[in-house]
Design an enzyme around this catalytic site. Structure first.
Site, PDB file in Angstrom:
ATOM      1  N   ASN A 261      -6.329  -5.460  -5.234  1.00 22.10           N
ATOM      2  CA  ASN A 261      -5.924  -6.622  -6.023  1.00 22.10           C
ATOM      3  C   ASN A 261      -6.852  -7.791  -5.671  1.00 22.10           C
ATOM      4  OD1 ASN A 261      -4.911  -8.001  -3.679  1.00 22.10           O
ATOM      5  ND2 ASN A 261      -2.928  -7.004  -3.912  1.00 22.10           N
TER       6      ASN A 261
ATOM      7  N   ASP B  19       1.069   0.370  -7.490  1.00 22.95           N
ATOM      8  CA  ASP B  19       1.368   1.802  -7.479  1.00 22.95           C
ATOM      9  C   ASP B  19       1.345   2.364  -8.896  1.00 22.95           C
ATOM     10  OD1 ASP B  19       1.830   1.521  -4.734  1.00 22.95           O
ATOM     11  OD2 ASP B  19       3.985   1.228  -5.009  1.00 22.95           O
TER      12      ASP B  19
ATOM     13  N   GLU C 260      -6.883  -8.820  -1.941  1.00 23.38           N
ATOM     14  CA  GLU C 260      -7.466  -7.774  -1.096  1.00 23.38           C
ATOM     15  C   GLU C 260      -8.989  -7.738  -1.246  1.00 23.38           C
ATOM     16  OE1 GLU C 260      -3.660  -4.673  -1.165  1.00 23.38           O
ATOM     17  OE2 GLU C 260      -5.235  -4.559  -2.687  1.00 23.38           O
TER      18      GLU C 260
END
Length: 309
Positions: A192, A260, A195
């Site tokens: 993301n 996820d 990150e």
């Protein structure tokens, strides 16, 4: 539009956890401490982490197997039951001296009041059998997903990656931390925005973002990089191109588990013959659905079909 992913086969490996939600209302402050008193009226338990990735994949109609470590405890039994009900083939290393990870969230009037994490990092030696499990299971799957939550479940990732590359598998990684060297040679990474910035540093414009992204692809020998950017949508960096994908969500309620859903949908699409670009657009639609739900909630095939209709 009708989607058929029944021929897709995906193997997921990584950190699994059990997500518990306590829902209630609050109308007063505790006399014992300056905190709200929540009257719990409903409890919900779902699969989290790599387990949620596997449930997303199974919900889309694909065949999926899951490799991870859990404890010989009630949480491990609950998680296994949820996964088996979702038609996920579980290949778990069960250990007496390991605690199944639990994330407990207490919500009052729709707002999260507190989160409590129950976890114990496993010993490196204890997880050695996971490499053998991975070697046995990987041959029967077209796409491999490594879901890294930094909890130790992918301690032996380097050897798993080497084996997957020797078999010419499509390898997708949801990364964690500031050192991505263990992910070298993956087909696609899906960090993301935060990150990605943790690894490459911040950027002030799109040109700088592109330079950082393509540099990372070259350094890690990646085929592509997909940066999820919250309200800014997604950026896919592939074959020297920056493909912008705009956010789809009409209303964002909870982003838990959205990553996820993204990597799970990508895996199913790629295992079904989609291009990276088409798979990313499909994953973006799926993410737009799940962020409108409360808590960790996987995508359903019919929801994705409605979203792309």
């Amino acid at each position: 539009m009708s989607l058929n992913f029944s021929q897709a086969t995906v193997l997921v490996a990584g950190d699994v956890m059990l997500d518990r939600y306590w829902f209630g209302d609050t109308a007063r402050i505790s006399p014992e401490a300056p905190v709200p008193v929540v009257h719990v009226a409903k409890v919900r338990t779902t699969a989290g982490g790599a387990a949620n990735v596997a449930v997303n994949i199974a919900n889309l109609g694909a065949r999926t197997s899951l490799i991870s470590a859990i404890g010989r405890d009630a949480a491990g039994e609950d998680l296994t039951e949820i996964l088996e009900t979702a038609r996920v083939n579980c290949h778990f290393l069960r250990a007496d001296d390991f605690q199944t990870i639990i994330k407990l969230r207490l919500l009052a009037r729709g707002q999260q009041v507190v989160r409590a994490d129950f976890e114990k990092r496993p010993e490196r030696e204890m997880l050695l059998p996971l490499s053998d499990l991975f070697t046995k299971q990987s041959a029967g799957h077209a796409v491999i997903v490594f879901s890294d939550y930094g909890k130790g479940g992918l301690t032996h990732l380097v050897s798993m990656m080497e084996h997957a590359r020797r078999q010419n598998k499509v390898v997708l990684v949801d990364p964690k931390g500031s050192d991505y060297s263990a992910y070298r040679g993956a087909t696609l990474l899906t960090p993301n925005r935060d990150e990605f910035a943790q690894v490459t540093g911040s950027w002030s414009n799109e040109e700088e973002l592109e330079r950082k992204a393509f540099s990372l692809c070259e350094h890690l020998e990646l085929k592509a990089l997909l940066v999820t950017r919250s309200e800014e949508g997604m950026s896919l960096f592939v074959e020297g191109r920056h493909v912008r994908i705009h956010a789809e969500a009409r209303e964002v309620y909870d982003v838990s588990g959205a990553g996820d859903t993204v990597i799970g949908t990508l895996a199913v699409a790629l295992a079904s013959g989609y291009t990276l670009e088409d798979a990313a657009f499909l994953a973006n639609r799926a993410a737009g659905v799940v962020v409108g739900k409360v808590g960790t909630a996987p995508i359903l095939l019919e929801e994705l079909e409605r979203a792309i209709a």
